[in-house]
Design a protein around this motif. Structure first.
Motif, short mmCIF file in Angstrom:
data_model
loop_
_atom_site.label_atom_id
_atom_site.label_comp_id
_atom_site.label_asym_id
_atom_site.label_seq_id
_atom_site.Cartn_x
_atom_site.Cartn_y
_atom_site.Cartn_z
N ASN A 181 0.82 -1.21 0.00
CA ASN A 181 0.00 0.00 0.00
C ASN A 181 0.85 1.26 0.00
O ASN A 181 0.46 2.28 -0.56
CB ASN A 181 -0.95 0.01 1.20
CG ASN A 181 -2.14 -0.91 0.97
OD1 ASN A 181 -2.33 -1.42 -0.14
ND2 ASN A 181 -2.94 -1.11 2.00
N LEU A 432 -0.31 -8.05 6.95
CA LEU A 432 -1.48 -7.53 6.24
C LEU A 432 -2.40 -6.72 7.16
O LEU A 432 -3.03 -5.76 6.75
CB LEU A 432 -2.26 -8.67 5.59
CG LEU A 432 -1.50 -9.38 4.46
CD1 LEU A 432 -2.30 -10.57 3.95
CD2 LEU A 432 -1.20 -8.43 3.32
N ARG A 433 -2.47 -7.14 8.43
CA ARG A 433 -3.33 -6.43 9.38
C ARG A 433 -2.82 -4.99 9.57
O ARG A 433 -3.59 -4.05 9.67
CB ARG A 433 -3.30 -7.19 10.72
CG ARG A 433 -4.30 -6.74 11.74
CD ARG A 433 -4.18 -7.61 13.00
NE ARG A 433 -2.85 -7.49 13.60
CZ ARG A 433 -2.53 -6.57 14.52
NH1 ARG A 433 -3.43 -5.70 14.92
NH2 ARG A 433 -1.32 -6.52 15.03
N LYS A 436 -2.81 -2.61 6.11
CA LYS A 436 -4.13 -2.04 5.76
C LYS A 436 -4.28 -0.61 6.26
O LYS A 436 -5.16 0.13 5.81
CB LYS A 436 -5.25 -2.88 6.41
CG LYS A 436 -5.76 -4.01 5.55
CD LYS A 436 -7.12 -4.48 6.01
CE LYS A 436 -7.14 -4.81 7.48
NZ LYS A 436 -7.99 -5.92 7.87
N ASN A 439 -4.04 3.68 3.48
CA ASN A 439 -4.99 3.66 2.38
C ASN A 439 -4.32 4.36 1.19
O ASN A 439 -3.96 5.54 1.29
CB ASN A 439 -6.25 4.42 2.83
CG ASN A 439 -7.25 4.61 1.71
OD1 ASN A 439 -6.88 4.66 0.53
ND2 ASN A 439 -8.51 4.71 2.08
#
Lengths: 500, 248
Positions: A181, A432-433, A436, A439
């Protein structure tokens, strides 16, 4: 073994303000906060706190205060708390001390000893709000001379050039070191602002190929994810010889960070260590470097500039000359304060030279040898604001890389825990937690805002100097003066003393 | 389209040569013969498609660097860096190859009839169905298989005289994936700290038989003679050789 290490921070919870919402419990990735359901109480244990301030920012009632543990050891300039604690840590583990981000020691920051000029009376300053100002920068090899035909058309075949709208590029940060991300945020912001981002040595994720025209791909000693499509997708290819945070050593991405997705981009099985050897074993000399540069030019059919990045070290001016002669179209110097996702602390804090010195001497050397036009110079390592950017360009840089500054724009508080992979801001992690938490829409807009703000400031500074194009400032050291510097420092920087 | 195109490469610089090769492969030429090759680098780099290239002479460094799919046969010796960061394809060398043969190769296969230089197969890595494979008919210098992260390395020792042993030291130093097969014995002191030896199982034998089978086909030798000597199998002791190096 019982640890003798004291907590670094003290976490204070104002029980009157705390509403037991447990936001801190879910935000902290270092297990500082926990919820006791029997007592219906949130408990904070400062021992693990790294001072990232994620909980304090996300506490809706402002109940959390984080303070440095004052550690009242007996005062001793030689035996500072950090020194004592490092020894204890090694006595308990027997390992190489690992750390993230850039050098945090008190080496002189030369940017803060350089001041810029402005027009007064004898030449007019320019108001950038109403007059055209140009920051456009072209990276790539410029020919020694231009032949113009009788039809006024350019006859010289120009080597590939990259047009930048702002002279600020996002530095190499690999997927694996930072989250996908974050890379998406960087890639989108670079595309929006007409600049570039850099993959680092971690391959290019399939979802990022569409940003290829704004992407620099890296080829480093591990050759992770390097293949034909990867090279074809990019705007430029960068050979990474070294980086400012850890000159002369390789990189180890620990197996636990090589997740399924990271394995896809690096093209290695998941769970294995991704080891980048210290040298590239096909480069033991300038001649060998030339060989890889031309291998990449052949592989991309001479359509892209080839960049070579080195850490700024004692001989970087001479090495820079070799790099240009080897065929590099862009040379990158990464200074002492350059950051990293993980490096041995002893290397980070002791190896390399300040970027200001490396830049000034490399630019000088290339000018003296009459080959400065043959490569663009990009510098990195601790660029903090637009003032640093302008000073770098006046010292001779074509553009700068920003890494840490971009991450700070995304939330990073420089807590230096990148190497743990537990970044609570979701930046330096493949969890991944956590990842996230970035954004890409918001991340891209924060980064684009940063570049926009810096661009406006650069135009203001230029206007003040009466210059309307960044090109005119490049290597224009008369616009700089030194403060609180020795004669040798002024001489190395090629800058005159303030007042002279 | 199995048209054979012959090129006399005498005095032709690598850039022109590669432009010609790109042109030929783009219009579907199936086989290209390069004659009088003398030190031109990067032959086969950036070629798309499964073209077959026969080289007569001595190609320069980085033969088939970043190569994807072509098959190159060298009637002569190859120099340093052949198969550098190769993705797929084949390189068959009727002679020796220099240092760092197959550096960082992710896929593809390299068959060398005779010996190779230092650090052959360094940092080869396998990924999914890709398994870079190097079969060396002779012997190798030090640091063979260094940093290997995947793939298969075979040393047949056929250029050694009777009773002579491989002399390479630091074999498989830093290795953390893949497998090395060495025909004949090596002493413990010759091995990198990160590798261990094992007996060959059926799978290993099948793999070796098929690779040796290919080798003898390319170079016209007797497989029985090769397979009758015992092989040593070397494997990485840890997936993460440097996992315990650091203090967090």
């Amino acid at each position: 073994m019982k640890t003798y290490l004291p907590p670094k921070f003290i976490v204070e919870r104002d029980t009157e303000r705390c509403i037991q919402c447990q936001a801190c419990v879910s935000q902290c990735s270092f297990d500082v906060h926990s919820y006791d359901s029997e007592e219906d109480d949130v408990i904070s244990q400062g021992d693990n706190c790294v001072g990232c301030h994620r909980c304090a920012v996300f506490c809706p009632s402002g109940a959390i205060t984080i303070k440095r543990n004052p550690l009242q050891y007996n005062e001793n300039y030689n035996w500072q708390p950090e020194v004592i604690e490092d020894i204890k840590k090694q006595a308990e583990t027997g390992g190489v001390l690992l750390v993230g981000m850039g050098n945090d020691k008190q080496y002189r920051i030369y940017w803060d000893h350089l001041v810029l000029n402005a027009s007064q009376v004898t030449n007019p300053s320019i108001d950038p709000l109403r007059e055209p100002m140009e920051l456009t920068t072209y990276l790539g090899c410029k020919p020694d001379k231009l032949d113009i035909g009788p039809d006024s058309k350019l006859q010289t075949e120009l080597p590939p050039q990259i047009k930048l709208e702002v002279p600020i590029i996002f530095a190499a940060m690999s997927y694996g070191a930072i989250s996908l991300n974050v890379q998406k945020s960087l890639a989108r912001a670079a595309t929006e602002m007409g600049t570039l981002w850099n993959t680092g040595e971690g391959g290019l994720h399939p979802t990022l190929y569409k940003y290829g025209p704004n992407t620099i791909v890296q080829v480093a000693s591990g050759r992770f994810g390097v293949h034909a499509e990867y090279l074809d997708a990019a705007r430029a290819v960068e050979i990474k010889i070294g980086q400012g945070a850890k000159p002369g050593i390789g990189g180890h991405l620990p197996g636990e960070k090589v997740s399924d997705e990271v394995s896809v981009t690096r093209m290695i099985p998941n769970g294995t260590d991704a080891l980048s050897p210290a040298p590239q074993h096909d480069i033991y000399s300038i001649e060998d470097l030339s060989q890889l540069i031309y291998a990449l030019k052949e592989a991309t059919n001479y359509s892209k500039p080839i960049s070579v990045k080195i850490a700024a070290v004692h001989n970087s001016a001479a090495i820079a000359s070799g790099m240009v002669r080897a065929g590099a179209d862009i040379i990158v110097l990464d200074g002492l304060r350059g950051a990293t996702g993980a490096a041995p602390k002893i290397i980070r804090d002791n190896v390399g030279i300040p970027i200001e010195m490396a830049l000034a001497s490399a630019d000088n050397r290339l000018r003296q040898e009459g080959i400065r036009n043959r490569a663009s110079i990009v510098v990195s390592g601790g660029i903090r604001n637009s003032g640093d950017v302008v000073k770098a360009i006046a010292l001779g840089a074509d553009a700068v890389y920003i890494g840490a500054a971009a991450l700070v724009a995304l939330g990073c508080t420089v807590c230096q825990q990148c190497h743990t992979g537990k970044c609570s801001w979701g930046i330096c992690t493949s969890d991944l937690r956590l990842s996230k938490r970035i954004n890409p829409d918001i991340g891209a807009s924060r980064l684009a805002n940063l570049l926009r703000g810096w661009s406006l400031e650069i135009k203001d500074i230029l206007g003040g100097m009466g210059i309307n194009a960044l090109e005119s400032l490049r290597g224009n050291r008369l616009q700089l003066r030194g403060i609180d510097l020795t004669d040798t420092e002024l001489q190395t920087l090629g800058v005159r003393m303030a007042g002279s | 389209m199995d048209k054979i195109v012959k090129i006399n490469a005498e005095g032709v610089k690598y850039r022109q040569l590669n432009i010609k090769l790109r042109e030929l492969t783009a219009n579907g030429t199936g086989k290209i013969e390069l004659h009088n090759i003398c030190g031109q680098r990067y032959i086969g780099t950036d070629l798309e498609g499964a073209v077959e290239i026969e080289i007569f002479g001595t190609p320069g460094n980085d033969l088939g660097a970043f190569m994807d799919k072509p098959r190159i046969t060298v009637h002569g010796n190859a120099q340093d860096g052949c198969g550098n960061t190769m993705n797929s394809g084949e390189i068959i060398i009727h002679g020796h190859a220099g240092d760092i043969t197959g550096l960082a190769a992710r896929g593809g296969r390299i068959f060398v009839r005779d010996d190779v230089g230092y650090r052959a197969g360094i940092h080869m890595k396998g990924y999914n169905d890709k398994k870079p494979t190097i079969v060396i008919g002779g012997t190798a210098q030090d640091f063979v298989g260094e940093y290997m992260a995947g793939g298969i390395m075979v040393l047949l020792g056929l250029t050694l005289s009777k009773g002579e042993r491989h002399k390479a030291c630091f074999i498989g130093t830093g290795m953390h994936g893949g497998v090395i097969y060495i025909r004949g014995d090596v002493d413990d002191y010759q091995l990198g700290k990160e590798v261990d030896r094992a007996e060959l199982n059926n799978e290993d034998n099948e793999l070796l038989e098929s690779l040796v089978g290919e080798y003898v086909e390319y170079f016209n030798m007797n497989p029985k003679e090769i397979m009758s000597t015992r092989f040593t199998k070397l494997f990485p002791r840890w997936l993460r050789p440097y996992g315990r190096l650091y203090a967090y």
